[in-house]
Motif scaffolding. Structure first.
Motif, PDB file in Angstrom:
ATOM      1  N   UNK A 161     -21.697  27.075 -16.066  1.00  0.00           N
ATOM      2  CA  UNK A 161     -20.551  26.850 -16.957  1.00  0.00           C
ATOM      3  C   UNK A 161     -21.003  26.711 -18.409  1.00  0.00           C
ATOM      4  N   UNK A 162     -22.209  26.191 -18.625  1.00  0.00           N
ATOM      5  CA  UNK A 162     -22.716  26.025 -19.994  1.00  0.00           C
ATOM      6  C   UNK A 162     -23.207  27.354 -20.561  1.00  0.00           C
ATOM      7  N   UNK A 163     -23.987  28.087 -19.772  1.00  0.00           N
ATOM      8  CA  UNK A 163     -24.629  29.300 -20.289  1.00  0.00           C
ATOM      9  C   UNK A 163     -23.731  30.528 -20.242  1.00  0.00           C
ATOM     10  N   UNK A 164     -22.796  30.559 -19.296  1.00  0.00           N
ATOM     11  CA  UNK A 164     -21.982  31.744 -19.116  1.00  0.00           C
ATOM     12  C   UNK A 164     -22.706  32.859 -18.389  1.00  0.00           C
ATOM     13  N   UNK A 165     -23.895  32.576 -17.828  1.00  0.00           N
ATOM     14  CA  UNK A 165     -24.652  33.595 -17.099  1.00  0.00           C
ATOM     15  C   UNK A 165     -23.967  33.909 -15.774  1.00  0.00           C
ATOM     16  N   UNK A 166     -24.232  35.121 -15.277  1.00  0.00           N
ATOM     17  CA  UNK A 166     -23.553  35.572 -14.066  1.00  0.00           C
ATOM     18  C   UNK A 166     -24.089  34.948 -12.788  1.00  0.00           C
ATOM     19  N   UNK A 167     -25.350  34.531 -12.779  1.00  0.00           N
ATOM     20  CA  UNK A 167     -25.916  33.940 -11.557  1.00  0.00           C
ATOM     21  C   UNK A 167     -26.914  32.853 -11.969  1.00  0.00           C
ATOM     22  N   UNK A 168     -26.764  31.677 -11.346  1.00  0.00           N
ATOM     23  CA  UNK A 168     -27.700  30.561 -11.556  1.00  0.00           C
ATOM     24  C   UNK A 168     -28.199  30.117 -10.193  1.00  0.00           C
ATOM     25  N   UNK A 300     -28.894  22.225 -21.028  1.00  0.00           N
ATOM     26  CA  UNK A 300     -29.447  22.625 -19.727  1.00  0.00           C
ATOM     27  C   UNK A 300     -30.776  21.928 -19.451  1.00  0.00           C
ATOM     28  N   UNK A 301     -31.571  21.772 -20.514  1.00  0.00           N
ATOM     29  CA  UNK A 301     -32.854  21.090 -20.338  1.00  0.00           C
ATOM     30  C   UNK A 301     -32.640  19.633 -19.920  1.00  0.00           C
ATOM     31  N   UNK A 302     -31.679  18.957 -20.564  1.00  0.00           N
ATOM     32  CA  UNK A 302     -31.378  17.570 -20.206  1.00  0.00           C
ATOM     33  C   UNK A 302     -30.855  17.475 -18.776  1.00  0.00           C
TER      34      UNK A 302
END
Length: 747
Positions: A161-168, A300-302
């Motif tokens: 949800x933070x990055x908007x990437x398609x797969x995590x 994301x790091x936190x």
């Protein structure tokens, strides 16, 4: 832009590739290395693209010349104040002379300040206000989920949800470096890798180490053209710059090809560090190039750090619970093993508990040629051969494997019941083992592509072959058991120490018993001699004088009859005393001690009073020092002191005056009492016989006695854990000493 592929990429050398010193950066920003006084030492080749200033002309120029006076004024205070460390610090947003805005990160390394400029559209610093609600929401959900799979699934959704990437994906490493996807959040158009494994070669050891040191890595576009630093070498070190912690660090071309093969053009990884080790990664993929600004990377790091702490706490709790359960079984085992005297019989009596202790299918005890088994085990011949192999290999400590056939080829025939082995040597001398067997656990592993495939697709770089396909490839593993848990191995070592302790205690008990038995045998021999000699002598006198009386039936000599009767009476008294002393000696070993604080001054006075009749009119000079109290059984100690004083009185019969001295030495752990006389003494060559039953160092005609008194003294003092000894000069007297340990009475 499409990066030109090299003619040949050798994946076999991936683990030696200089990934920390690539000599270049990713081009979505530019890099300057600065001297301590903010003079440019190196610049990335794309500097002109972002600033209009040629990279080959930047070296030696002040920072203000490159970025403009306004940006210099904004950055200089933080670059010069010494607050920079080894990890990049966000310095805010700077606007260059050409009006372009950049987020600036800087850190010190290899004698230079490494300044990184990432292009952004905003003129204001990054907004971190959304970081708190993100972390707060994750913490609230983390408290609702106890299991690690549930936690990682929540984390994957938050990061996407933070990055908007398609797969995590949440990616966990095993002990061999292979990875497994344990959680996943993805858009519908992306292939799922949940539950699949990736070989260790995908992320080589040096890459995993860099992930451990640097918590985050971003690749915005896998088709980027690297921008090299100019000049290429660090002017301080003379070598290539170490860019381990640089956000813009260029990555291996092999990895970029790997991403393209996977259909991924943007990726970001966040390290999950648990107890200082790389537990896994939050791995983010996107099919198209995708920037992630510094504020989102920080969020994301936190989140990754919090997830790692949650994983650590869950793993610690599970580990503790497992160890407590194994230890509980071990304590139960040891409790049973200490009850009986036959060690092997005790072990065979706890076979079910032994299986539970090691979560095994079968267990065997090997004691030389004796083999006892329980559960599903190999036959005796196979176990005997295995124990011989263990002995030959020199496995004197705990040995464990979940793939026995790999080390011991004959075990291929034992795969069904003995794919795994935990071997515990229970003797340092003999071939004695406790063996646990685990059955084969057939596993099917799903790999994201065949990890063993080496063929390259047509037109691909010659040796860039292992990861051309990520289609599911199943591998079935045979001949291995469930791995042994580290807690099982550690507690088995502890169990071994406890077993050796029990065996040592048994050996000590047997040695003490043998010593006591030897002493008892000697006493029994002395007793037999006494019965045949000492007790027979007075009885012979009684019979002899009785015969004389019968033969002189009409005898009128009254004095003679009286003499015969007195001899009969004295012989009977001596026989009775001998029997009484024997009874007293036997009771010394059976009667329970009832220790208390004993006033030794009162005890000695009572003993002297009791010796009054024995002393009679003799001239005895008593020298008695003030004596400390003793912690002992008063009745037994009274008998020991009485025997010593009686001896002193008896053996000073020829002295006038008889001098008897009693004193004590008060030590830290014991009190020593002495009784000395000026009597006949004894020959020190025979002192070892002095405290034996019926042992005499003088003729009975000279000093009458049963020979039991000093034996009683020894037994009484030893039952108090004390010592007894004597010193003498023959004809000049003797000193008898005994010690009583100090002990605090029970409250």
């Amino acid at each position: 832009m499409t990066q030109a592929a090299p003619a040949q990429l050798d994946l076999s050398a991936c683990d030696q590739e200089p990934i920390r010193t690539p000599g270049s950066i990713q081009p979505h920003g530019f890099m300057l290395t600065l001297t301590p006084d903010l003079v440019v030492a190196q610049a990335s080749a794309n500097l002109a693209q972002w600033t209009g200033y040629a990279a080959d002309e930047a070296a030696g120029q002040p920072l203000a010349r490159i970025v403009g006076e306004a940006a210099h004024a904004r950055l200089a205070p933080e670059l010069l104040d010494g607050a920079l460390g080894e990890r990049p610090l966000y310095l805010g947003t700077a606007t260059l002379a050409n009006g372009a805005h950049f987020d600036v990160l800087a850190h010190r390394w290899d004698g230079l300040v490494i300044a990184e400029f990432e292009r952004v559209e905003r003129s204001q610093p990054a907004d971190f206000r959304h970081l708190y609600p993100l972390i707060s929401d994750f913490l609230a959900k983390a408290n609702q989920h106890a299991s690690i799979p549930a936690l990682t699934e929540v984390a994957a959704r938050h990061v996407r949800s933070v990055t908007g990437y398609g797969r995590v994906m949440i990616y966990q490493f095993d002990t061999d470096g292979h990875g497994r996807v344990v959680a996943e959040s993805k858009d519908d158009g992306y292939e799922s890798y949940l539950g699949q494994h990736f070989p260790a070669s995908d992320i080589p050891a040096q890459a995993r180490e860099l992930y451990r040191l640097s918590p985050i890595r971003l690749i915005q576009d896998a088709n980027y053209q690297p921008a090299p630093l100019a000049p290429a070498r660090n002017p301080v070190t003379g070598g290539l710059n170490d860019l381990s912690f640089a956000a813009l660090r260029s990555v291996s071309p092999v990895h970029l090809q790997y991403m393209r093969n996977m259909g991924t053009l943007a990726s970001m990884s966040v390290s999950l560090i648990v107890k200082g080790q790389l537990w896994g990664l939050i791995s983010c993929h996107n099919a198209a190039p995708c920037p992630v600004p510094v504020e989102k990377r920080t969020a994301c790091e936190q989140l990754g750090q919090i997830l790692a702490l949650c994983i650590e706490s869950r793993e610690d709790a599970a580990e503790l619970q497992f160890r407590l359960e194994v230890r509980r079984v071990m304590v139960e085992l040891l409790g049973h093993l200490t009850k009986g005297t036959d060690f092997l019989e005790n072990m065979s009596g706890v076979f079910p508990e032994l299986l539970r202790f090691a979560r095994a299918g079968g267990v065997a005890i090997v004691a030389d040629d004796l083999i006892m088994t329980y559960g599903d085990t190999p036959d005796e011949d196979a176990i005997r051969a295995l124990s011989t192999w263990l002995a030959v290999q020199g496995h004197t400590e705990v040995y464990h494997t979940n793939h026995l056939a790999a080390s011991y080829p004959p075990a291929k025939a034992l795969t069904r019941c003995a794919s795994g082995l935990l071997a515990l040597p229970i003797s340092r001398i003999h071939k004695h083992y406790l063996l646990w067997f685990r059955p084969e656990l057939v596993q099917t592993i799903e790999w994201a592509g065949n990890p063993h495939e080496k063929e390259a697709r047509p037109g691909a770089p010659t040796q860039l072959s292992p990861r051309q396909s990520f289609a599911t490839w199943r591998e079935t593993i045979h001949g291995q058991s469930l791995p042994w848990h580290s807690a099982e191995i550690e507690l088995t070592v502890e169990f071994r120490s406890a077993l050796l302790g029990i065996a040592l205690e048994r050996a000590e008990q047997m040695a003490e018993l043998a010593e006591e038995l030897g002493r008892a045998n000697k006493e029994l021999e002395a007793f037999s001699y006494s019965v045949s000699h000492d007790l027979r002598a007075p009885l012979r006198h009684i019979v002899g004088f009785s015969d004389l009386l019968l033969e002189a039936g009409g005898l009128d000599d009254a004095d003679r009859r009286q003499r015969f009767l007195r001899n009969i009476k004295e012989s009977a008294r001596l026989a009775g005393k001998l029997v009484d002393d024997l009874l007293s000696f036997s009771q010394m070993g059976r009667a329970a001690l009832r220790p208390t604080t004993v006033d030794m001054n009162d005890l000695v006075s009572a003993c002297i009073d009791k010796l009054g009749l024995e002393i009679g009119q003799r001239n005895v000079d008593w020298h008695i020092d003030h004596l400390p109290a003793a912690w002992a059984d008063p009745s037994f100690l009274h008998l020991a002191v009485l025997n010593l004083l009686s001896n002193a009185v008896k053996f000073t019969a020829g002295r006038d005056p008889a001098v008897i001295r009693i004193w004590a030495e008060d030590g830290e752990h014991e009190t020593v009492f002495h009784v000395a006389d000026n009597g006949a003494g004894f020959n020190m060559d025979y002192v070892h016989k002095l405290f034996g039953v019926f042992q005499r160092l003088h003729r009975m005609e000279d000093f009458q006695g049963t020979g039991i008194g000093l034996a009683n003294v020894r037994r009484i003092i030893e039952r108090h854990d004390g010592r007894v000894w004597a010193q003498s000069v023959q004809g000049e007297g003797a000193t008898f000493s005994f010690s009583i340990p100090k002990q605090t009475p029970n409250p």
